[in-house]
Each structure stands twice: as structure tokens, then as C-alpha cells.
Write a protein that holds these residues in place. Sequence first.
Motif, mmCIF file in Angstrom:
data_model
loop_
_atom_site.group_PDB
_atom_site.id
_atom_site.type_symbol
_atom_site.label_atom_id
_atom_site.label_comp_id
_atom_site.label_asym_id
_atom_site.label_seq_id
_atom_site.Cartn_x
_atom_site.Cartn_y
_atom_site.Cartn_z
ATOM 1 N N HIS A 258 -20.986 31.970 -0.326
ATOM 2 C CA HIS A 258 -19.644 31.641 -0.800
ATOM 3 C C HIS A 258 -18.528 32.317 -0.008
ATOM 4 C CE1 HIS A 258 -21.597 29.596 -4.128
ATOM 5 N NE2 HIS A 258 -22.350 30.670 -4.256
ATOM 6 N N CYS A 272 -18.456 22.994 -2.863
ATOM 7 C CA CYS A 272 -19.540 23.920 -3.219
ATOM 8 C C CYS A 272 -19.935 23.755 -4.677
ATOM 9 C CB CYS A 272 -19.076 25.346 -2.953
ATOM 10 S SG CYS A 272 -20.366 26.584 -3.199
ATOM 11 N N CYS A 274 -20.213 26.036 -6.629
ATOM 12 C CA CYS A 274 -19.440 27.011 -7.422
ATOM 13 C C CYS A 274 -18.105 26.423 -7.873
ATOM 14 C CB CYS A 274 -19.222 28.296 -6.634
ATOM 15 S SG CYS A 274 -17.972 28.174 -5.326
ATOM 16 N N ARG A 276 -15.554 25.560 -5.790
ATOM 17 C CA ARG A 276 -14.519 25.668 -4.766
ATOM 18 C C ARG A 276 -14.885 24.789 -3.562
ATOM 19 N NH1 ARG A 276 -14.530 31.960 -5.325
ATOM 20 N NH2 ARG A 276 -16.257 31.639 -3.872
ATOM 21 N N CYS A 279 -16.583 26.889 1.076
ATOM 22 C CA CYS A 279 -17.551 27.981 1.074
ATOM 23 C C CYS A 279 -18.470 27.822 2.295
ATOM 24 C CB CYS A 279 -18.385 27.980 -0.199
ATOM 25 S SG CYS A 279 -17.471 28.467 -1.662
#
Length: 416
Positions: A258, A272, A274, A276, A279
Motif C-alpha cells: 500500500h 486497490c 484497501c 484507495r 497503491c
Amino acid sequence: MHALLRAPVEHIEGGDQLAGDGRRTATAAAVLRTILDHGPVARSTVARLTGLSAAAVSRQSTELAELGLVRERPVRRPRPAIGRPHVPVDIDTRSHLVGGIHIAVRHTTLVLMDLRGRVLAEQRTPHRDPAAAAVLTDVGERMASFLDEHTCGRRPLGVGVATGGWIDPGRGVVVRHTQLDWRDVPAQAVLEDRLGLPVRVESHSRALARAEQLIGSHHTRARTSMVHLFVGNVVDAAIVTGGTVHHGPRSAAGDVSHLPVGAGPTLPAGVCRCGRTGCFQATVAEQALVDHAATAGLLAEARFPDVLAALEADEPWAVALFRERARLVGRAVALLLDVINPEILVVAEAGIARRPELLDELHAEVADSAHMAADPRRTIVPSSFGTRTLGVAAGSIVLHEAYARPLELRPSPART
Ligand SMILES: [Zn+2]
């Protein structure tokens, strides 16, 4: 029964327990390591290089020879020498071997290596089914026949399993491999049961950092301060300080997926898991390059080997794509250099392994982005293992253990 490596794999680099058995282990490891680096070598030279007495080196060499780790290498002389014959010692590459299984997102690589880390046999097979149970069943079967086929009288010391993601070597478990969708997979127990050999599981980045220390090029061998960065379909890092690979609680260290790298001129910032964008892993992973090549209409069939083949054929779009990737990797490298400031940072990446000049792009990006890096050309080097990185990662796990604690090997009958 086969040769046994008995103790757990963790925390064996440091010479922090130097009483009794610890001192014996450290002495044996120092002698063996010196023979690896300088062999064939006279015992007197080993004594000088290690600072041990001639008697201690002689005793240790005999013990290591009995374990089948070193052997005498008589030198041919034109006429009989005066006095005691000079018989150098070298690593015994004929008695033992180590096995390795590298599990990638789409395929598995099997490898056998001798005790100098030379690859004796290698085999790559795509996964029939990426589920953990299917992969471990298939790989157990294939490794068993691979050993039967290629050991040629050498005794296997054990088998290392390397993969990306979060690996807990103390428990022998793949804790989390996002791309394969594996959680808490007891790879060590399953494969020990199948193969009847000691099995060790480790992250491929940590395994490669130790391989660089043990059998790497002159840039990386015996380095005590290093970051190893692996960029494939998974990206991860290993951090070496004071000669020891850092694990952290539950061995979760080294997740660099990340780190923010943004986008390249044509490569979009990856979306990503996650939540965001931009990354490191989502933007530069093999799958991101394949997706981009397909979306941009550069490649009809979207497969990574085809992207690599285009690079090898010097297709301008592929060269430009890997140049962009090298730049984005450079942004992550700059962050790692600023935070960790290692003596050396090793990059294992498929483009650089095939076109070393791509490293210039990475160096240029680091020069632009890092705040305190020393000369990037001296600090950042390519993997010593080129296109064999995956196999070496797996094979070097047991190799490292044999060199760290040679006296814990137990003689075993040859495999027939
Ligand atoms: Zn992310």
C-alpha cells in the motif's frame, strides 16, 4: 528416515547465544561459511579468515565432512611435495541437496539445488485449481516424483516453501495470501506429512534476502544491512539489519503493497482492495500491466508471459511499459530508502532481470524522489538470481538453515 533439521526456523541468524552448544554451532557455521566463500581452501586459510585456531578448524572440518557437508579436494601436483600434503577442503555438492516449492498466483515452481546453491533441476506447472487444498495435494505429488527422478543418490535435507503475502515461518503457515485467497493454510504440516521430509515455509522476499547474503553476487553477499524488494504479481519486502532478517510479531513485516506511488504517464493508478488508488501493488503488479496492455489494445491475449515475450522481442510498447514500471517501482524504493537507509537495496523484478538497462530508469526516479539517498547506482542493485528468482527463493530456505546450524543435520540413508 531422512536428514533432519530439528530446531524451529526463526531467529537463527544472530550469534546471541554463544555458550555451550551455541558456541559450537557458531564455530561450525563460521567454518562452513568460509569454505563456501573461499573453497577449495586450505584449513590454515580458514583459520586465518575466521580467527579460529588451526586445531579448532581441523576438528570442525572433520565433523562437517562426517555430516557430508564438506569434503577434501586433493590437488594434483606435478611431483610429490615435500612435507605434509596440502589438501584443501570444499563444500560437498554430491552428498546432499535441498528442495524448493515456490507458489505463485498462477503456477508452482519446483527446484532442487546443491549445497552451493546451484540449480540441479527446475520445473514449472500452472495450477489446476488455485484452492489451497488442491495446490498442496498436486505439489506434494509432483515434488515426490521430482525427488525420485532427480536426486541421483543425493540425500534431501528438506524442502522449502516460498510464497508471497503474510507467512508465519514459526508455525509453518501461510497466514494470508490475498491474490490466491488463502487464509491460515498449514502448508508445512500438509507437505511434511506427504513427503516425509522436514518442510520450512517462508515469505519469498525474506528467503531471497537470505539467499543474497549466502549465495548472492559480490554486491550482496554477507551484507548485514539490506532491503530486498520483490515485484511480481505480489509485491513485498524484507528488511535485514545487523545481519538478521526482521520478522516482527507473527512475522507480518514487509508488506509494502500500500505504499503510495500514484500513476505513470500511461499506466493508471491501480484501484486497490484497501479502497484507495495508486497503491504500489495495485499499480505495478503483473496483472495491472496485463490489464493495461489489453485495455490499450497492445495485446490481444492478456497473459503476463506474452507481455514479457514482447519485452524480450524489444517491442517498443513493451519496453515503454516496463520503463514506466521501473519508474513507479523507483517511487516505492525512494520511500523505503528514506525510511530504512540500508547499505544496499536489491530489486527482483522481471523486466530488470531481462533488460538490465531498465535499472537506469529506477535509479533516475530515485534520484528525483528520494530525500536522503546516497548514490542510487551504488545503493540499488538487481537480484543476483535473474530469471531464476522464484526457484532460488524456495530452494534457499533449507540451504540457509543448513549453513546457519550445520551440526543439527542428522545423517540419513540415500533416497533411491
Ligand atoms: Zn491499498
